[in-house]
Design an enzyme around this catalytic site. Structure first.
Site, PDB file in Angstrom:
ATOM      1  N   ARG A   1       0.861  -1.180   0.000  1.00  0.00           N
ATOM      2  CA  ARG A   1       0.000   0.000   0.000  1.00  0.00           C
ATOM      3  C   ARG A   1       0.899   1.232   0.000  1.00  0.00           C
ATOM      4  NH1 ARG A   1      -3.401  -2.758  -1.627  1.00  0.00           N
ATOM      5  NH2 ARG A   1      -5.439  -3.260  -0.754  1.00  0.00           N
TER       6      ARG A   1
ATOM      7  N   GLU B   1      -2.735   7.389  -5.011  1.00  0.00           N
ATOM      8  CA  GLU B   1      -3.057   6.690  -6.261  1.00  0.00           C
ATOM      9  C   GLU B   1      -4.525   6.801  -6.656  1.00  0.00           C
ATOM     10  OE1 GLU B   1      -1.912   2.599  -5.124  1.00  0.00           O
ATOM     11  OE2 GLU B   1      -4.014   2.048  -5.404  1.00  0.00           O
TER      12      GLU B   1
HETATM   13  P1  NAI Z   1      -1.722 -11.138   5.181  1.00  0.00           P
HETATM   14  O1  NAI Z   1      -2.736 -10.625   6.114  1.00  0.00           O
HETATM   15  O2  NAI Z   1      -1.706 -12.566   4.787  1.00  0.00           O
HETATM   16  O3  NAI Z   1      -0.250 -10.796   5.752  1.00  0.00           O
HETATM   17  C1  NAI Z   1       0.094  -9.574   6.313  1.00  0.00           C
HETATM   18  C2  NAI Z   1       1.270  -9.807   7.243  1.00  0.00           C
HETATM   19  O4  NAI Z   1       1.699  -8.537   7.735  1.00  0.00           O
HETATM   20  C3  NAI Z   1       0.906 -10.683   8.458  1.00  0.00           C
HETATM   21  O5  NAI Z   1       1.857 -11.709   8.623  1.00  0.00           O
HETATM   22  C4  NAI Z   1       0.919  -9.694   9.613  1.00  0.00           C
HETATM   23  O6  NAI Z   1       1.306 -10.284  10.856  1.00  0.00           O
HETATM   24  C5  NAI Z   1       1.966  -8.700   9.118  1.00  0.00           C
HETATM   25  N1  NAI Z   1       1.876  -7.438   9.835  1.00  0.00           N
HETATM   26  C6  NAI Z   1       0.783  -6.823  10.351  1.00  0.00           C
HETATM   27  N2  NAI Z   1       1.148  -5.702  11.007  1.00  0.00           N
HETATM   28  C7  NAI Z   1       2.486  -5.605  10.883  1.00  0.00           C
HETATM   29  C8  NAI Z   1       3.439  -4.667  11.351  1.00  0.00           C
HETATM   30  N3  NAI Z   1       3.071  -3.620  12.102  1.00  0.00           N
HETATM   31  N4  NAI Z   1       4.734  -4.881  11.057  1.00  0.00           N
HETATM   32  C9  NAI Z   1       5.125  -5.956  10.318  1.00  0.00           C
HETATM   33  N5  NAI Z   1       4.268  -6.881   9.861  1.00  0.00           N
HETATM   34  C10 NAI Z   1       2.963  -6.711  10.138  1.00  0.00           C
HETATM   35  O7  NAI Z   1      -1.813 -10.197   3.895  1.00  0.00           O
HETATM   36  P2  NAI Z   1      -1.328 -10.520   2.422  1.00  0.00           P
HETATM   37  O8  NAI Z   1      -2.387 -11.251   1.678  1.00  0.00           O
HETATM   38  O9  NAI Z   1       0.033 -11.087   2.453  1.00  0.00           O
HETATM   39  O10 NAI Z   1      -1.282  -9.050   1.803  1.00  0.00           O
HETATM   40  C11 NAI Z   1      -0.389  -8.066   2.288  1.00  0.00           C
HETATM   41  C12 NAI Z   1      -0.772  -6.715   1.724  1.00  0.00           C
HETATM   42  O11 NAI Z   1      -0.552  -6.707   0.313  1.00  0.00           O
HETATM   43  C13 NAI Z   1      -2.277  -6.387   1.855  1.00  0.00           C
HETATM   44  O12 NAI Z   1      -2.539  -5.794   3.127  1.00  0.00           O
HETATM   45  C14 NAI Z   1      -2.501  -5.425   0.736  1.00  0.00           C
HETATM   46  O13 NAI Z   1      -2.333  -4.109   1.232  1.00  0.00           O
HETATM   47  C15 NAI Z   1      -1.383  -5.727  -0.263  1.00  0.00           C
HETATM   48  N6  NAI Z   1      -1.887  -6.239  -1.532  1.00  0.00           N
HETATM   49  C16 NAI Z   1      -1.520  -5.593  -2.699  1.00  0.00           C
HETATM   50  C17 NAI Z   1      -1.968  -6.053  -3.924  1.00  0.00           C
HETATM   51  C18 NAI Z   1      -1.553  -5.395  -5.213  1.00  0.00           C
HETATM   52  O14 NAI Z   1      -2.163  -5.701  -6.263  1.00  0.00           O
HETATM   53  N7  NAI Z   1      -0.562  -4.545  -5.237  1.00  0.00           N
HETATM   54  C19 NAI Z   1      -2.877  -7.209  -4.017  1.00  0.00           C
HETATM   55  C20 NAI Z   1      -3.137  -7.857  -2.743  1.00  0.00           C
HETATM   56  C21 NAI Z   1      -2.678  -7.358  -1.557  1.00  0.00           C
END
Ligand code: NAI
Length: 332
Positions: free
Chosen positions: A234, A263
């Site tokens: 993000r 964006e």
């Molecule tokens: P997820 O929920 O599986 O993993 C997120 C990870 O971040 C978790 O392991 C969590 O513990 C960790 N986390 C939470 N707070 C944190 C902090 N303060 N410091 C460090 N780590 C922390 O999410 P997923 O599916 O891996 O997606 C991650 C992000 O990718 C989403 O939140 C979304 O913003 C972004 N995304 C972007 C896309 C794109 O097309 N560019 C598409 C899909 C997701």
């Protein structure tokens, strides 16, 4: 049941119409973003289906509730654009697609790394102009480099697995360590250590109050000079002005971004004939070592199939059982 879609693109219609045969919902597609000015378009819809840049804040939620909407279905994983407290207060259910294709995003992050490093985008244009010189195209071996993964959820894990294939040393920072990654050789470390040791840093954590501007002037003081920074998560995870300053000083040697803090005024549209008013994105795009893509990391066939199936499945499941398809999909 009527579902009104906001921020609809042609590919959304294609995939949702195809998958809706099994559900028989009435799908109404709006091109416009959902916000305070457009919320009235949802009147009479039991569900709205929104994407990453729709602004689902308290006034919008209150208006949705007043218009009879019961479900906000995100057709994406991130949910930083929805006020969950307000949804709870107004009795709306919120669901998302927690993991549609983590590989799609992880592979795009890798594509950005390879492109920035080996400059294939420049080579492509050069050769088409019959310029066969290699000057300025020098890259480095990814093999053996240290890669820092911030956030090791679905996408961060898939990304770490890919980097193992390049024989990289992978270090990670997360609030919860993933045991399977530790077993595969990933070392968890505090953020400062990850920043100090990584040749490449890739962000895969969600945007929230703890992570907003995680990459800023201060944290950039602790990175290796010339580091490669990749953000497919993000835009708000990085302070754009501080990143521009770090690019100018050479602290950041390469920047790949698929997301950008402002964006919502730019991405998912053809603005090629417009005068862009956002000077920051224009400055970013002027650097030779910056690669910007317009939130396309998720954009694979497999991901769009999964998004349509899970979103419609979530709506059906909430209507019938009160819960989305799986626990992680139900936010409120
Ligand atoms: P997820 O929920 O599986 O993993 C997120 C990870 O971040 C978790 O392991 C969590 O513990 C960790 N986390 C939470 N707070 C944190 C902090 N303060 N410091 C460090 N780590 C922390 O999410 P997923 O599916 O891996 O997606 C991650 C992000 O990718 C989403 O939140 C979304 O913003 C972004 N995304 C972007 C896309 C794109 O097309 N560019 C598409 C899909 C997701």
């Amino acid at each position: 049941m009527k579902i009104t879609f906001f921020s609809t693109q042609p590919y959304d219609k294609t995939f949702f119409d195809e998958h809706n045969h099994a559900y028989g919902y009435t799908l109404e597609y709006q091109d416009t973003q959902l916000n305070r000015q457009t919320v009235s378009l949802a009147e009479g819809s039991e569900a709205v289906c929104v994407f990453v840049n729709d602004k689902v804040d308290e006034p919008v939620i209150a208006a949705l509730a007043a218009g009879g909407t019961k479900i906000i279905a995100l057709r994406c994983a991130g949910f930083n654009n929805v006020d969950l407290e307000a949804a709870k207060k107004h009795g709306l259910r919120v669901c998302r697609v927690p993991a549609y294709s983590p590989e799609a995003v992880a592979e795009h992050a890798l594509a950005m790394i390879l492109t920035l490093n080996r400059k294939t985008h420049k080579a492509y244009n050069r050769v088409r102009e019959q310029n066969f010189s290699l000057n300025g195209l020098l890259g480095f071996d990814i093999h053996g480099k240290t890669v820092g993964v911030v956030g090791t959820g679905n996408i961060g894990k898939a990304f770490a697995r890919l980097l193992h294939g390049f024989n990289c040393k992978v270090i990670a920072y997360d609030i919860v360590a993933d045991e399977s990654l530790v077993r595969s050789g990933v070392q968890y470390a505090p953020l400062e250590t990850l920043l100090a040791q990584s040749d490449i840093i890739s962000l895969h954590c969600p945007l929230n109050d703890q992570t907003r501007h995680l990459i800023n002037k201060k944290t950039l003081e602790g990175v290796k000079k010339g580091v490669m920074l990749i953000n497919t998560s993000r835009g708000g995870l990085v302070c754009t002005q501080d990143v521009i300053d770090a690019l100018k000083s050479g602290t950041i040697g390469y920047l790949g971004i698929d997301v950008y803090e402002q964006e919502e005024k730019l991405f998912f549209r053809d603005l090629s004939a417009n005068i862009i008013q956002d000077d920051m994105i224009q400055r970013l795009m002027s650097f030779p070592n910056v690669l910007v893509t317009a939130h396309q990391a998720f954009f694979t066939h497999e991901a769009l199939v999964q998004i349509a199936e899970t979103t419609l499945g979530n709506i059906k499941s909430i209507t019938e059982t009160g819960e989305a398809v799986n626990k992680a999909a139900s936010l409120v």
